[in-house]
Write a protein that holds these residues in place. Structure first.
Motif, PDB file in Angstrom:
ATOM      1  N   MET A   9       0.850  -1.170   0.000  1.00 26.51           N
ATOM      2  CA  MET A   9       0.000   0.000   0.000  1.00 26.51           C
ATOM      3  C   MET A   9       0.896   1.233   0.000  1.00 26.51           C
ATOM      4  O   MET A   9       1.840   1.319   0.764  1.00 26.51           O
ATOM      5  N   THR A  10       0.609   2.201  -0.849  1.00 28.57           N
ATOM      6  CA  THR A  10       1.468   3.372  -0.964  1.00 28.57           C
ATOM      7  C   THR A  10       1.232   4.404   0.127  1.00 28.57           C
ATOM      8  O   THR A  10       2.104   5.198   0.403  1.00 28.57           O
ATOM      9  N   GLU A  11       0.068   4.432   0.730  1.00 29.97           N
ATOM     10  CA  GLU A  11      -0.180   5.353   1.842  1.00 29.97           C
ATOM     11  C   GLU A  11      -0.814   4.578   2.981  1.00 29.97           C
ATOM     12  O   GLU A  11      -1.368   3.512   2.783  1.00 29.97           O
ATOM     13  N   ASP A  12      -0.682   5.101   4.180  1.00 31.73           N
ATOM     14  CA  ASP A  12      -1.217   4.348   5.309  1.00 31.73           C
ATOM     15  C   ASP A  12      -2.733   4.230   5.210  1.00 31.73           C
ATOM     16  O   ASP A  12      -3.394   4.938   4.443  1.00 31.73           O
ATOM     17  N   VAL A  13      -3.267   3.321   5.992  1.00 36.62           N
ATOM     18  CA  VAL A  13      -4.689   2.969   5.912  1.00 36.62           C
ATOM     19  C   VAL A  13      -5.593   4.172   6.138  1.00 36.62           C
ATOM     20  O   VAL A  13      -6.534   4.406   5.371  1.00 36.62           O
ATOM     21  N   LYS A  14      -5.327   4.933   7.190  1.00 33.75           N
ATOM     22  CA  LYS A  14      -6.189   6.086   7.476  1.00 33.75           C
ATOM     23  C   LYS A  14      -6.096   7.122   6.362  1.00 33.75           C
ATOM     24  O   LYS A  14      -7.116   7.678   5.935  1.00 33.75           O
ATOM     25  N   ALA A  15      -4.908   7.377   5.873  1.00 34.46           N
ATOM     26  CA  ALA A  15      -4.762   8.346   4.777  1.00 34.46           C
ATOM     27  C   ALA A  15      -5.517   7.872   3.541  1.00 34.46           C
ATOM     28  O   ALA A  15      -6.146   8.670   2.845  1.00 34.46           O
ATOM     29  N   GLN A  16      -5.482   6.581   3.277  1.00 40.08           N
ATOM     30  CA  GLN A  16      -6.213   6.029   2.135  1.00 40.08           C
ATOM     31  C   GLN A  16      -7.722   6.242   2.315  1.00 40.08           C
ATOM     32  O   GLN A  16      -8.415   6.661   1.387  1.00 40.08           O
ATOM     33  N   LYS A  17      -8.226   5.976   3.519  1.00 40.62           N
ATOM     34  CA  LYS A  17      -9.660   6.161   3.783  1.00 40.62           C
ATOM     35  C   LYS A  17     -10.028   7.642   3.693  1.00 40.62           C
ATOM     36  O   LYS A  17     -11.071   7.991   3.135  1.00 40.62           O
ATOM     37  N   PHE A  18      -9.186   8.506   4.229  1.00 40.62           N
ATOM     38  CA  PHE A  18      -9.486   9.937   4.191  1.00 40.62           C
ATOM     39  C   PHE A  18      -9.410  10.478   2.767  1.00 40.62           C
ATOM     40  O   PHE A  18     -10.135  11.407   2.418  1.00 40.62           O
ATOM     41  N   SER A  19      -8.569   9.891   1.930  1.00 43.14           N
ATOM     42  CA  SER A  19      -8.542  10.271   0.507  1.00 43.14           C
ATOM     43  C   SER A  19      -9.854   9.898  -0.163  1.00 43.14           C
ATOM     44  O   SER A  19     -10.402  10.669  -0.964  1.00 43.14           O
ATOM     45  N   THR A  20     -10.371   8.715   0.166  1.00 43.85           N
ATOM     46  CA  THR A  20     -11.668   8.280  -0.370  1.00 43.85           C
ATOM     47  C   THR A  20     -12.768   9.221   0.094  1.00 43.85           C
ATOM     48  O   THR A  20     -13.624   9.642  -0.696  1.00 43.85           O
ATOM     49  N   LEU A  21     -12.741   9.566   1.372  1.00 43.93           N
ATOM     50  CA  LEU A  21     -13.726  10.493   1.927  1.00 43.93           C
ATOM     51  C   LEU A  21     -13.634  11.861   1.252  1.00 43.93           C
ATOM     52  O   LEU A  21     -14.652  12.469   0.909  1.00 43.93           O
ATOM     53  N   PHE A  22     -12.426  12.326   1.035  1.00 46.41           N
ATOM     54  CA  PHE A  22     -12.215  13.611   0.362  1.00 46.41           C
ATOM     55  C   PHE A  22     -12.856  13.593  -1.032  1.00 46.41           C
ATOM     56  O   PHE A  22     -13.573  14.518  -1.410  1.00 46.41           O
ATOM     57  N   ARG A  23     -12.609  12.533  -1.791  1.00 39.62           N
ATOM     58  CA  ARG A  23     -13.191  12.434  -3.143  1.00 39.62           C
ATOM     59  C   ARG A  23     -14.715  12.434  -3.080  1.00 39.62           C
ATOM     60  O   ARG A  23     -15.377  13.020  -3.937  1.00 39.62           O
ATOM     61  N   TRP A  24     -15.283  11.790  -2.071  1.00 38.75           N
ATOM     62  CA  TRP A  24     -16.738  11.747  -1.928  1.00 38.75           C
ATOM     63  C   TRP A  24     -17.268  13.132  -1.601  1.00 38.75           C
ATOM     64  O   TRP A  24     -18.258  13.586  -2.190  1.00 38.75           O
ATOM     65  N   PHE A  25     -16.628  13.829  -0.701  1.00 33.36           N
ATOM     66  CA  PHE A  25     -17.057  15.180  -0.339  1.00 33.36           C
ATOM     67  C   PHE A  25     -16.863  16.170  -1.478  1.00 33.36           C
ATOM     68  O   PHE A  25     -17.627  17.115  -1.622  1.00 33.36           O
ATOM     69  N   ASP A  26     -15.829  15.975  -2.285  1.00 30.88           N
ATOM     70  CA  ASP A  26     -15.513  16.877  -3.396  1.00 30.88           C
ATOM     71  C   ASP A  26     -16.383  16.511  -4.600  1.00 30.88           C
ATOM     72  O   ASP A  26     -15.897  16.033  -5.619  1.00 30.88           O
ATOM     73  N   GLN A  27     -17.667  16.768  -4.463  1.00 29.14           N
ATOM     74  CA  GLN A  27     -18.638  16.351  -5.469  1.00 29.14           C
ATOM     75  C   GLN A  27     -18.372  16.934  -6.862  1.00 29.14           C
ATOM     76  O   GLN A  27     -18.647  16.290  -7.855  1.00 29.14           O
ATOM     77  N   ASN A  28     -17.819  18.134  -6.940  1.00 28.72           N
ATOM     78  CA  ASN A  28     -17.555  18.720  -8.262  1.00 28.72           C
ATOM     79  C   ASN A  28     -16.192  18.310  -8.809  1.00 28.72           C
ATOM     80  O   ASN A  28     -15.842  18.663  -9.930  1.00 28.72           O
ATOM     81  N   GLY A  29     -15.404  17.578  -8.017  1.00 25.98           N
ATOM     82  CA  GLY A  29     -14.141  17.032  -8.499  1.00 25.98           C
ATOM     83  C   GLY A  29     -13.052  18.044  -8.775  1.00 25.98           C
ATOM     84  O   GLY A  29     -12.133  17.750  -9.545  1.00 25.98           O
ATOM     85  N   ASP A  30     -13.108  19.220  -8.146  1.00 23.73           N
ATOM     86  CA  ASP A  30     -12.099  20.239  -8.437  1.00 23.73           C
ATOM     87  C   ASP A  30     -10.837  20.111  -7.579  1.00 23.73           C
ATOM     88  O   ASP A  30      -9.911  20.905  -7.694  1.00 23.73           O
TER      89      ASP A  30
END
Length: 181
Positions: free
Chosen positions: A1-22
């Motif tokens: 895994m290239t990033e730790d588990v929490k960072a990976q989950k928070f990246s997923t959460l960030f993408r979900w929150f960033d609905q317009n993808g900017d």
């Protein structure tokens, strides 16, 4: 895994929150999420809809206060990961920013007042929040820890807590927003 588990989950959460993808989170992004969640409450359920909106506002204020390193009123992916790890998931803030949403959501969704989510209710909820059934159905099966075909408030709260706090890559709560590698 290239990033730790929490960072990976928070990246997923960030993408979900960033609905317009900017690639940036703004107050509008968090308000849009709040409205998606509040929209799951019945029309006459102002109390739980307001509780979800207030919790998202608390979350935004934490992001802005503790994570906006460059002061531009926007949160980058890296700023988000950093503030999530250091502040939002801190016991002092986690209850008001994250678990308050879970509690209000469960109260709002318990339309039949049984206090649990069936597979159909869970899939319908996540579909309304932009998570496709092909992700939410397998997630439900992982989260239903006692195998009774429903998620209790305690099971759902445990899954949310696991998603945000657990460094274990095999934790069932990691699957809340889709497949976890």
């Amino acid at each position: 895994m290239t990033e730790d588990v929490k960072a990976q989950k928070f990246s997923t959460l960030f993408r979900w929150f960033d609905q317009n993808g900017d690639g940036r989170l703004t107050h509008d992004d968090l308000q849009n999420m709040a409205e998606m969640f509040a929209g799951l409450a019945r029309e006459d359920d102002k109390e739980n809809a307001t509780a979800m909106r207030n919790a998202f506002e608390t979350w935004w204020q934490l992001l802005l206060t503790h994570g906006d390193a460059d002061g531009n009123g926007q949160i980058s992916r890296q700023e988000f990961i950093t503030v999530m790890e250091a502040n939002v998931t801190h016991p002092q803030h986690f209850e008001a920013a994250v678990l308050a949403i879970v509690d209000a959501l469960m109260r709002a969704l318990a339309a039949d007042k049984d206090g649990v989510l069936s597979l159909q209710e869970y899939v319908r909820m996540y579909d309304a929040l932009g998570i496709p059934p092909e992700h939410s159905e397998p997630a439900f099966r992982r989260l239903d820890r006692d195998g009774d075909g429903s998620l209790s408030h305690a099971e759902f709260r445990a899954a949310i807590t696991e998603f945000y706090l657990s460094p274990d890559p095999k934790a069932p709560g990691n699957w809340l927003l889709g497949p976890f590698a």
